[in-house]
Structures are given as structure tokens and as C-alpha cells.
Motif scaffolding. Structure first.
Motif, PDB file in Angstrom:
ATOM      1  N   VAL A 149       0.849  -1.201   0.000  1.00  0.00           N
ATOM      2  CA  VAL A 149       0.000   0.000   0.000  1.00  0.00           C
ATOM      3  C   VAL A 149       0.886   1.253   0.000  1.00  0.00           C
ATOM      4  O   VAL A 149       0.662   2.195  -0.761  1.00  0.00           O
ATOM      5  N   THR A 172       9.467  11.052   3.701  1.00  0.00           N
ATOM      6  CA  THR A 172       8.235  10.382   4.106  1.00  0.00           C
ATOM      7  C   THR A 172       8.441   8.869   4.143  1.00  0.00           C
ATOM      8  O   THR A 172       8.041   8.191   5.085  1.00  0.00           O
ATOM      9  N   MET A 221      -4.885  18.900  -3.171  1.00  0.00           N
ATOM     10  CA  MET A 221      -4.082  18.049  -2.287  1.00  0.00           C
ATOM     11  C   MET A 221      -3.457  18.882  -1.174  1.00  0.00           C
ATOM     12  O   MET A 221      -3.381  18.438  -0.030  1.00  0.00           O
ATOM     13  N   LEU A 232       8.615  17.358  11.286  1.00  0.00           N
ATOM     14  CA  LEU A 232       8.121  16.010  11.563  1.00  0.00           C
ATOM     15  C   LEU A 232       6.623  15.931  11.275  1.00  0.00           C
ATOM     16  O   LEU A 232       6.127  14.961  10.690  1.00  0.00           O
ATOM     17  N   THR A 285       6.041  15.742   7.519  1.00  0.00           N
ATOM     18  CA  THR A 285       6.344  14.429   6.970  1.00  0.00           C
ATOM     19  C   THR A 285       5.273  13.430   7.369  1.00  0.00           C
ATOM     20  O   THR A 285       4.834  12.606   6.567  1.00  0.00           O
ATOM     21  N   LEU A 286       4.841  13.526   8.609  1.00  0.00           N
ATOM     22  CA  LEU A 286       3.812  12.624   9.109  1.00  0.00           C
ATOM     23  C   LEU A 286       2.496  12.809   8.329  1.00  0.00           C
ATOM     24  O   LEU A 286       1.835  11.829   7.959  1.00  0.00           O
ATOM     25  N   ARG A 288       2.220  13.921   5.314  1.00  0.00           N
ATOM     26  CA  ARG A 288       2.436  13.394   3.977  1.00  0.00           C
ATOM     27  C   ARG A 288       2.337  11.864   3.980  1.00  0.00           C
ATOM     28  O   ARG A 288       1.755  11.265   3.074  1.00  0.00           O
ATOM     29  N   LEU A 289       2.866  11.260   5.021  1.00  0.00           N
ATOM     30  CA  LEU A 289       2.794   9.800   5.134  1.00  0.00           C
ATOM     31  C   LEU A 289       1.338   9.337   5.207  1.00  0.00           C
ATOM     32  O   LEU A 289       0.943   8.355   4.571  1.00  0.00           O
ATOM     33  N   GLY A 327      -1.209  10.898   3.916  1.00  0.00           N
ATOM     34  CA  GLY A 327      -1.773  11.076   2.574  1.00  0.00           C
ATOM     35  C   GLY A 327      -1.356   9.962   1.624  1.00  0.00           C
ATOM     36  O   GLY A 327      -2.169   9.428   0.867  1.00  0.00           O
ATOM     37  N   VAL A 328      -0.071   9.601   1.669  1.00  0.00           N
ATOM     38  CA  VAL A 328       0.442   8.496   0.843  1.00  0.00           C
ATOM     39  C   VAL A 328      -0.303   7.201   1.196  1.00  0.00           C
ATOM     40  O   VAL A 328      -0.744   6.452   0.327  1.00  0.00           O
ATOM     41  N   ASP A 347      -4.013   7.230  -0.129  1.00  0.00           N
ATOM     42  CA  ASP A 347      -4.115   6.990  -1.571  1.00  0.00           C
ATOM     43  C   ASP A 347      -3.778   5.541  -1.915  1.00  0.00           C
ATOM     44  O   ASP A 347      -4.439   4.927  -2.750  1.00  0.00           O
ATOM     45  N   GLY A 348      -2.744   5.009  -1.266  1.00  0.00           N
ATOM     46  CA  GLY A 348      -2.409   3.604  -1.474  1.00  0.00           C
ATOM     47  C   GLY A 348      -3.559   2.704  -1.055  1.00  0.00           C
ATOM     48  O   GLY A 348      -3.902   1.739  -1.745  1.00  0.00           O
ATOM     49  N   ILE A 384       1.907   4.650  13.611  1.00  0.00           N
ATOM     50  CA  ILE A 384       1.997   6.108  13.693  1.00  0.00           C
ATOM     51  C   ILE A 384       1.698   6.597  15.113  1.00  0.00           C
ATOM     52  O   ILE A 384       2.318   7.539  15.600  1.00  0.00           O
TER      53      ILE A 384
END
Lengths: 189, 189
Positions: free
Chosen positions: A154, A175, B121, B144, B147-148, B150-151, B153-154, B157-158, B183
Motif C-alpha cells: 500500500v 516520508t 491536495m 516532523l 512528513t507525518l 504526507r505519510l 496522505g500516501v 491513496d495507497g 503512527i
């Protein structure tokens, strides 16, 4: 599994063509020309044209994601290398990765293509699962290993999509590293 | 920001039409009919037809991802609810989520659409970032937090892509929960 050399040549030609011309320029004639074979030969090896890119993506991902250079790596380094493989494809073979998402999207509407893609995803899942199993303490249960492998898949697809949409390679590399750090805690737990 | 009621009605009609007819059935005539407006009115509110689905997806995601029901939730529950929102859309509004990926894929090849999508986005990123900031200790640094977010969001989407490709809702719910657990350790660190 050994592949017929002509079939392998067609797959290689498909990747080159998709990377250069995108999904739009992908026709039976163009592919046959690129591979230096006749259309009859092309359809001897593949039932339909749509099968070719899917098979080509599968062979590419499976070679990148199970490449020998990953073998000596520990858990963290292995997962970082998977992310780097996607970052590298997004950077250097953008057109190709774009074409990959075109075919994935097309599969959403086509049961047969989805089934085909699913076989490839399962294969990749198995190979990543084996790689993780070899790097984790044997106390990690089979269901946990399955879920972890799925999470990695994922994450990789999400990473690929975000790389293409935002082009923010540096941010996305950070990330991915955070993701790897979080997962690596399982190893140490 | 208040939206013109006719514009809002067009967006609602766009979501209904995309969910029912997919991207294929999405034309200016069909949309005008669905919204009960003239084509002239449609193009008074939107410069091009392609803008409409993107604006519709933005309004949908931002309403789902920043909905009032998320407000009282702690860190874990908030992140779980985001995943559940995607799982719910994939289950109940499959055709609609398919259409979303069609437009995302189209944006890969269209600079203007990509810029437009990128605005949406960023907006979602800001709202998730604020939600995370409110739930994390103030010792968590701004980089941090970025980045968190963004993680997250990634991951979302995955998750959406895998839900559409594999339909394995139960497995992917487990996957999302593992992600959330990992997380959440940041909160407790």
C-alpha cells in the motif's frame, strides 16, 4: 521460470515503447516494429495487446523488487531500497510509470485485466513476504507478516502515485524513511 | 468559504453522475441535465468541463476528511476514521472512486489538471496537518508534522487504490489499523 526469448524481447520492447510514447502510442504495429517481430508472432505469444503491458510491468517490478542487490540487506535497508526503486523509476522513467498507472486505472473497469493484475500483485506480495520473513524474528506471526507485507505494498503504490503527482522527491524520500523507521520498530519490539 | 448555490448544485450533480455513469458518461450535456441548469450556466461557473470533477472530488474529500464527526476524536480514532472514510467510499461508491482515479491518471498527462489537483491536495494536507497538530504533543517539530501528514496522505491513496484493485476490505482494514498503530507510537514516544 524460463521465458521464451522472443517473448522476453517483446516485453523489453513494450517497456521501451511505453516509456517513450506512453499508453497512447502503444499499438500492435508499433510494438511489433519495436521488437522486430511480425504481428503474427506477437499474437502467438500474447492473446491480446492489453496483456503485454501488464506482463511487462510484472516482469519489471518483480526484477526490481526481488533483485539480487537486495539480498544482503537488513530489514531497514531492504525497505529503504524498495522505496528508492520506486523513486528512481519515477525520476528516470516517468513516462513509463505514468503508463503503469494508465493500465492500472484501465484495469479498474475491466474484470479480466484486474484478474491478471491481481496475479502479478500476489506474486510480488509473496516475494516481499518472503524477504520480510527472512529479516524478522521468527516470533512474528504469519498473519502479522501478511498484514505487514500488505502495508508495504500500500505504501509503495501510494508513494509512486504521490511522486508522479507532486514531483516532490526530497519530501517523499523523507516520508518513506519515516515509514520505514516506524515499521522497523516491529523488528525491535 | 461560501460557494454559489448553483455552483454547489453542479458539483453535487457531478458526483452523482460520476458515481452512476463513470468518467465515460461524463459530458457537458449530461451534467447540465443532471444539475437542471443550462450549458451556458455550467460554463459560467466552470472554465472547462475537466475542472468540474476535480472541484467535485475536492469538495467531497474535504468534507469527508474534515467532517465535524472527526472533531472529538483522539489521534488513533481520527486516523482510523480517515481510513474508514476511504473504505466506505470504496465499498458504497465504487464507481465514484473509480472515476476519481481516472481523473487523477488523466492529470498525470495534463499540466493544468495536475496544478489544479495539487491545490486540492495541498488544502487537504493543511487540514490533516492541523488535525494532527491538535492531537500530538507540542514537542513534535513542524518538519516532523509535515512528513507525518504526507505519510498519512500516501497511505490513504495507497489504501484507496488497493481497495479498488483487490476488493479485500477486511484485510485492508487490518492493514490500515496496523499503520495507525505504528503512527500512534509517535504520540507516545
Amino acid at each position: 521460470m524460463m521465458m521464451h526469448p522472443t517473448k522476453a524481447r517483446i516485453l523489453e520492447a513494450a517497456l521501451a515503447l511505453l516509456g517513450r510514447a506512453g499508453a497512447e502510442g502503444f499499438s500492435a504495429s508499433a510494438l511489433a516494429r519495436e521488437a522486430g517481430v511480425s504481428k503474427a508472432t506477437l499474437f502467438h505469444h500474447f492473446g491480446t495487446l492489453d496483456e503485454v503491458p501488464l506482463a511487462a510491468f510484472e516482469s519489471l517490478w518483480s526484477s526490481r523488487m526481488t533483485a539480487p542487490h537486495l539480498e544482503g540487506l537488513g530489514m531497514r535497508a531492504y525497505m529503504e531500497a524498495l522505496g528508492e526503486a520506486v523513486i528512481e523509476v519515477a525520476g528516470k522513467e516517468r513516462a513509463f510509470l505514468n503508463a503503469y498507472f494508465v493500465f492500472v486505472t484501465r484495469a479498474l473497469f475491466d474484470e479480466r485485466m484486474r484478474a491478471r493484475l491481481s496475479v502479478g500483485m500476489d506474486e510480488l506480495h509473496r516475494s516481499m513476504r518472503a524477504a520480510l520473513a527472512a529479516r524478522l524474528p521468527s516470533s512474528v506471526s504469519a498473519p502479522l507478516l501478511d498484514t505487514l507485507t500488505r502495508l508495504l505494498g500500500v505504501g509503495l503504490d501510494g508513494l509512486g502515485l504521490h511522486l508522479l503527482l507532486t514531483s516532490d522527491e526530497a519530501e517523499l524520500r523523507k516520508t518513506w524513511r519515516m515509514f520505514v523507521e516506524l515499521i522497523a520498530q516491529i523488528e525491535e519490539a
